[in-house]
Scaffold this active site. Structure first.
Site, mmCIF file in Angstrom:
data_model
loop_
_atom_site.group_PDB
_atom_site.id
_atom_site.type_symbol
_atom_site.label_atom_id
_atom_site.label_comp_id
_atom_site.label_asym_id
_atom_site.label_seq_id
_atom_site.Cartn_x
_atom_site.Cartn_y
_atom_site.Cartn_z
ATOM 1 N N ASP A 1 -60.736 -14.971 -4.385
ATOM 2 C CA ASP A 1 -61.311 -15.820 -3.328
ATOM 3 C C ASP A 1 -61.108 -17.335 -3.481
ATOM 4 O OD1 ASP A 1 -62.472 -13.320 -3.366
ATOM 5 O OD2 ASP A 1 -64.529 -14.039 -3.471
ATOM 6 N N GLU B 1 -70.003 -9.802 1.548
ATOM 7 C CA GLU B 1 -69.646 -10.810 0.546
ATOM 8 C C GLU B 1 -69.271 -12.122 1.251
ATOM 9 O OE1 GLU B 1 -67.791 -8.174 -3.057
ATOM 10 O OE2 GLU B 1 -66.373 -8.621 -1.470
#
Ligand code: FRU
Length: 539
Positions: A47, A229
């Site tokens: 990420d 998430e």
């Protein structure tokens, strides 16, 4: 997989890690290495984290495992850029500590020095992240994720963890992570949006150190095929004008529209305490799609399989006014198996998100950031004409390097199927199709190059066709191992990684009946890693 590193982690001296990562002089010439997308010099990345703009610099932190090319104990890698296009990689910003490894999170400029970390007139940058305590997890506890903060007094070059960490304890939930923080000026407080398994929680704080739970959202809304998430709550203008709405991005793994991980979004209002879903959207989401009840009804930011855990830059100048986004160009379904060696993982191109009023209601569209035009080397216009047979549009275009952008505007007329293929010398191809009878767009990478490393990789990707499909405009970005398709100004997007053994160097259009190619161009794009470009930029 995420547990096995706990024991190793405890043994790793942090000094050793610094030495290892600072030594790399990246060459970026390996097979499949993206040439204008950010990828780390070496090892594993997932990420984007801590996206913040400060004093002319865009910061991109990222989930980083410096000791291997698969996921492991997380650090925050760091890169900076003046334009989100040319990146300079810096040493690791955040290392694991006694509280755990450093999972995803955000960063803000604390303009008013609410945290008290600032010592002179320069505001501190504050990073807010999740601590993942592998040891506690291995001992069978459920409260192994907490939130911590760190600050920088030199514009993001060096970071110190706050002595009072963690700043938010875990109330007893295994999935309690990925804080995204913004300043809610109306009530002069910080708001943190946190992913908590099947919903998001909002917390508030006056100083970034003490957090109060305000409300929860989402258990009963949207796609729940997996855990939630990396949320991001953003206030946006509608059509770039004064009216505003809040947009909530939520990444979901698995449960994406084409399998694996993907990012959905919600529209609504936020009053400093609660996020309330737009009534129109409530009606839309209640009508669950009969064909995929497991997905629930959801709006998707990107229908391609490879745009995950993305978020927006904090503190972009008000005069700029854009909402700027970047995502991890990968999918948890196969991320650890993609056929790269020295490094694994890349980011999408930077994008501008736009909230647009359409006949179908409000929608969030993604468009390539304007700065990407600086990559263009030469523009080859595509002549206006009617096309029936398979037609090679490449002409003398400089697509040999496999780095280019295609723009096309088509009128399908009576054609039912039209396809744009990106091909290489071995006839491997990624194909984008407009399939009107099936009522969908399709991205087909089943013969795109290396596909066997993971069976789901070759699956057809689809998105609902919007409108009649008569007028279609396309912008397609092709790099060494990715294809990003923006349909009709970013109304529908497909981001897909691909692994052709040799670069795609031809662009072919075909249709079942005559289509009108109204305008188009192919632009060669340059590599951001090529040595001339790097030295010109003083790297
Ligand atoms: C999303 C994610 C986050 C987590 C991070 C760990 O891809 O699973 O929820 O913080 O990756 O690397």
């Amino acid at each position: 997989m995420k547990n096995a590193w706990a024991a190793v982690l405890a043994l790793v001296p942090t000094g050793l890690a610094v030495a290892q990562t600072e030594s790399a002089a990246p060459q970026y010439g390996e097979e499949y290495r993206p040439q204008y997308h950010f990828s780390p010099p070496q090892q594993w990345m997932n990420d984007p984290n801590g996206l913040v703009y400060f004093q002319g610099t865009y910061h991109l932190f990222y989930q980083y495992h410096p000791y291997g090319n698969t996921w492991g104990p997380m650090h925050w890698g760091h890169a900076i850029s003046k334009d989100m296009v040319y990146w300079e990689n810096l040493p690791i910003a955040l290392f694991p500590d006694i509280n755990g490894a450093i999972f995803s999170g955000s960063a803000v400029v604390d303009w008013k020095n609410t945290s008290g970390f600032g010592v002179d007139a320069t505001p501190p940058l504050v990073a807010v992240f999740t601590y993942h305590d592998h040891l506690a997890q291995n001992l069978g506890r459920v409260d192994f994720q907490t939130q911590g903060i760190a600050y920088s007094l030199d514009g993001g070059r060096s970071w110190a963890k706050y002595g009072g960490n963690p700043v938010l304890q875990n109330p007893g939930n295994r999935d309690f992570r990925d804080p995204k923080v913004f300043w809610y000026a109306r009530q002069a407080k910080w708001i943190m949006t946190l992913a908590v398994s099947d919903h998001v929680s909002f917390y508030s704080s006056k100083d970034l150190k003490t957090w109060t739970h305000e409300s929860d959202f989402g258990r009963e809304w949207g796609a729940h095929g997996g855990v939630w998430e990396c949320p991001d709550l953003i206030e946006m203008q509608i059509d770039g004008k004064d009216a505003r709405k809040f947009v909530l991005l939520v990444s979901t793994n698995p449960g994406g529209p084409n399998g694996g991980s993907a990012t959905q979004y919600f529209l609504g209002d936020f009053d400093g305490v609660r996020f309330s879903l737009d009534p129109d959207l409530q009606r839309k989401l209640k009508a669950a799609p009969a064909e995929r009840p497991d997905l629930g009804a959801a709006l998707w930011l990107d229908y391609g399989t490879d745009d995950y855990a993305g978020s927006t830059w904090s503190d972009v100048r008000a005069e700029d006014g854009r909402v700027l986004f970047i995502g991890w160009m990968n999918n948890w379904e196969y991320a650890s198996k993609v056929p790269t060696q020295r490094w694994r993982g890349a980011m999408t191109i930077p994008r501008e998100l736009k909230l647009v009023r359409t006949a179908r209601g409000l929608e969030l569209h993604s468009t390539p950031a304007a700065e990407l035009q600086t990559l263009r080397t030469k523009d080859w216009p595509i002549r206006r004409r009617r096309i029936r047979q398979e037609t090679d549009l490449t002409g003398s275009a400089g697509t040999k390097s496999g780095l280019f952008e295609v723009q096309l505007s088509l009128k399908l007329g009576s054609a039912q199927i039209a396809a744009l293929s990106l091909r290489n010398a071995n006839r491997a191809a990624t194909v984008f199709r407009i399939n009107r009878p099936a009522g969908r767009y399709e991205l087909d990478r089943s013969a795109s190059g290396a596909v066997k490393f993971s069976p789901p990789f070759a699956r057809l990707q689809t998105a609902p066709l919007v409108g009649t499909g008569n007028n279609i405009s396309l912008r397609v970005f092709v790099d060494r191992s990715s294809v990003e398709v923006f349909v009709n100004g970013g109304e529908t997007v497909f981001t897909a990684i691909v692994f052709p053994e040799t670069p795609y160097d031809s662009v072919v259009l075909s249709a079942d009946r005559e289509v009108e190619l109204q305008s188009g161009a192919i632009d060669g794009l340059r590599s951001i890693w090529n040595e001339t470009t790097l030295s010109q930029r003083g790297h």
